[in-house]
Design a protein around this motif. Structure first.
Motif: not given
Length: 575
Positions: A159-160, A195, A184, A181, A162-163, A187-188, A174
């Motif tokens: 996920p890191t 985002l 994600l 999701m 992905w961001l 992770s955010v 998305w």
């Protein structure tokens, strides 16, 4: 992969995705059932293919033949087969869903028009090509002139990363299952980031969406972002129904299912195929151009699930019996009420519990088995297998689990396997699923396990224990044997990475977590990595010193050079 799929369709064929991460038995069953004459692959994946009669083309090998460069002359109709995706089957074998060009085109055009997809749009494609969410990522975006961002294999579960890719490529769209999701968003928040402002549409489908997730997304995204829920079935050409989640009422038990998309129809019917009134539960039936052609080489099952449509005056119009329960709300929106049978959704994938039961009962020594989805921790669905041995037989849980991994995809392997003397029964002799015990109630005595000793081992054990809901984690306990699964491993990767980065000043690749699934092997690997990093740093420091000396030598007088040359002669030969 993208080139291969487009080429197959352009040649007039239909593609059948084979995920190389699936067990060999699963791949073999699909190849045999689909009777495919041709397999398109890459050289390094050939060893994963079981014996088969098909011709193989490797896209990374030179082609000896010379082919014409003129465009292909193919006459295709909208009703021709576009792809076959295999889904879980209650008989123990996956079944192939046949989707026509007409159905796929209809769904792709609806999404493109609904969200005004344009060449400037970008989507990060995370869905496996064996999952029909990938059909829109590929064809919807390419037919709009938009771009697909395909993560490398090592980034597909991170996920890191992905961001980072979303910010780097200014991703605007998305499209995943809700669980992805949620990963994600976790992770955010851990990174105290947001985002990207470019993100304008979030689509989620494949499983229930937590009622708190949409507001969480909006709090960390641009104010104009659109959050949508899509649903339906693989048999309905990806999606058949959608709901714009503009608001979430506190009293809602779940996000509404929504209303049909373009050229799709929904009917809620009773057992006699009569429409039910508003507010009354019935079975959801899908009609319209998205209804699949049927199941490949399964005429009896096709006739059972695809029935004549009595509500639409068109020759050969059919309804697909979804097996889902639902009801109409006063405004015409449909509310999803769950399944009518033993089919469930795990991590966005459709799973027939009967297929898992069949795989378990094929194991030597098993008399009977029951599979249950437990959600003892809200938001965390886990498969649990309850197994009864034949009289006089002893079943080894580790051996059974390994055998299941050879037959089933990762998401279908039960997190818990519990051995029982007998399955609880109801008064009429059926398995009493409500009486099946929680996993922790029958977990073996763990007082003799080897407990973590070092600070790092204890910290890793604490992270595992928090997510696995187990008090004591042993050094040699396998993460997956304790009820862990790949999605959970991905979730805890960032926590472990932060720990390893601060304690050992080294990187933790997510692939390492799968290769070293015990605390003992993981710590040993990390210490080895740290030793390699230290040796590299020492070599770099020596190089910097020698470089400085060499630069000094170049700038020195003749007398100084003679002195410095003498110093160099005292260095080891490798310097």
């Amino acid at each position: 992969m993208v080139i291969a799929v487009l080429a197959i369709l352009k040649a007039g064929g239909a593609y059948v995705p084979l995920d190389p991460t699936y067990p060999a038995d699963r791949i073999a069953d699909t190849i045999a059932d689909a009777q495919m004459p041709l397999i398109v692959s890459l050289s390094h994946l050939l060893e994963k293919l079981p014996p088969h009669p098909a011709q193989v083309i490797c896209l990374d090998q030179p082609i000896a033949e010379t082919y014409p460069t003129t465009n292909l002359d193919r006459s295709l109709s909208p009703d021709q087969l576009a792809y076959v995706i295999y889904t879980s089957g209650s008989t123990g074998k996956p079944k192939g869903v046949m989707i026509s060009h007409r159905g796929a085109v209809n769904t792709n055009l609806d999404i493109n028009q609904r969200f005004a997809i344009r060449p400037a749009d970008r989507v990060i494609a995370l869905a496996s090509v064996s999952f029909d969410l990938s059909v829109y990522d590929l064809f919807g975006f390419l037919t709009s002139g938009a771009a697909i961002v395909l993560p490398h294999a090592q980034d597909a579960l991170n996920p890191t990363r992905w961001l980072q890719l979303m910010h780097q490529h200014q991703v605007t769209f998305w499209n995943t299952a809700p669980a992805v999701m949620e990963m994600l968003m976790a992770s955010v928040m851990r990174q105290a980031q947001r985002l990207p402002d470019s993100l304008r549409v979030v689509m989620m489908s494949g499983d229930a969406i937590s009622v708190t997730l949409p507001d969480q997304i909006r709090s960390l995204a641009n104010p104009s972002i659109q959050v949508y829920s899509f649903g339906g079935a693989t048999e309905g050409s990806i999606w058949s129904i959608c709901y714009p989640i503009d608001r979430v009422e506190p009293e809602w038990p779940s996000i509404p299912y929504g209303k049909p998309i373009a050229n799709q129809r929904f009917h809620i019917l009773d057992a006699q195929l009569n429409p039910v009134p508003v507010g009354v539960a019935g079975e959801l039936h899908i009609g319209g151009v998205g209804v699949a052609l049927g199941y490949f080489r399964r005429p009896e099952l096709t006739a059972q699930r695809f029935i004549a449509d009595p509500f639409f005056n068109e020759p050969n119009a059919r309804l697909y019996k979804t097996g889902d329960r639902g009801r109409y709300m006063p405004d015409g929106t449909i509310q999803f009420l769950g399944r009518m049978d033993y089919q469930v959704k795990i991590r966005g994938f459709r799973v027939e519990l009967g297929e898992i039961e069949a795989a378990v009962t094929q194991y030597a020594g098993v008399r009977e088995a029951a599979i249950l989805v437990r959600e003892d921790v809200p938001g965390s669905k886990l498969l649990c297998a309850y197994v009864v041995a034949q009289p006089g037989e002893a079943i080894e849980v580790a051996g059974l689990r390994q055998a299941l991994r050879q037959k089933l995809p990762d998401y279908m392997v039960p997190s818990f396997i519990l051995l029982l003397d007998m399955l609880p029964l109801t008064a009429n002799g059926k398995v009493d699923r409500k009486a099946l015990p929680k996993p922790e109630a029958v977990t073996a005595d763990r007082t003799a396990i080897a407990l973590p000793q070092t600070q790092l081992e204890r910290q890793i054990a604490q992270i595992w224990a928090q997510h696995l809901q187990i008090e004591a984690i042993g050094l040699n306990d396998n993460f997956f044997d304790l009820g862990g699964h790949s999605l959970l491993m991905v979730k805890i990767h960032s926590e472990l990475q932060a720990l390893v980065g601060s304690e050992l000043k080294t990187e933790l690749n997510i692939v390492d977590l799968f290769q070293f699934p015990t605390i003992a092997t993981l710590v040993s690997h990390l210490q080895h990595q740290q030793t390699k990093v230290s040796a590299t740093e020492q070599a770099q420091q020596r190089t910097q010193v020698r470089t400085a000396q060499f630069q000094t030598l170049q700038q020195a007088t003749a007398q100084q050079r003679r002195s410095l040359r003498q110093q160099f002669r005292t260095l080891p030969e490798d310097d």
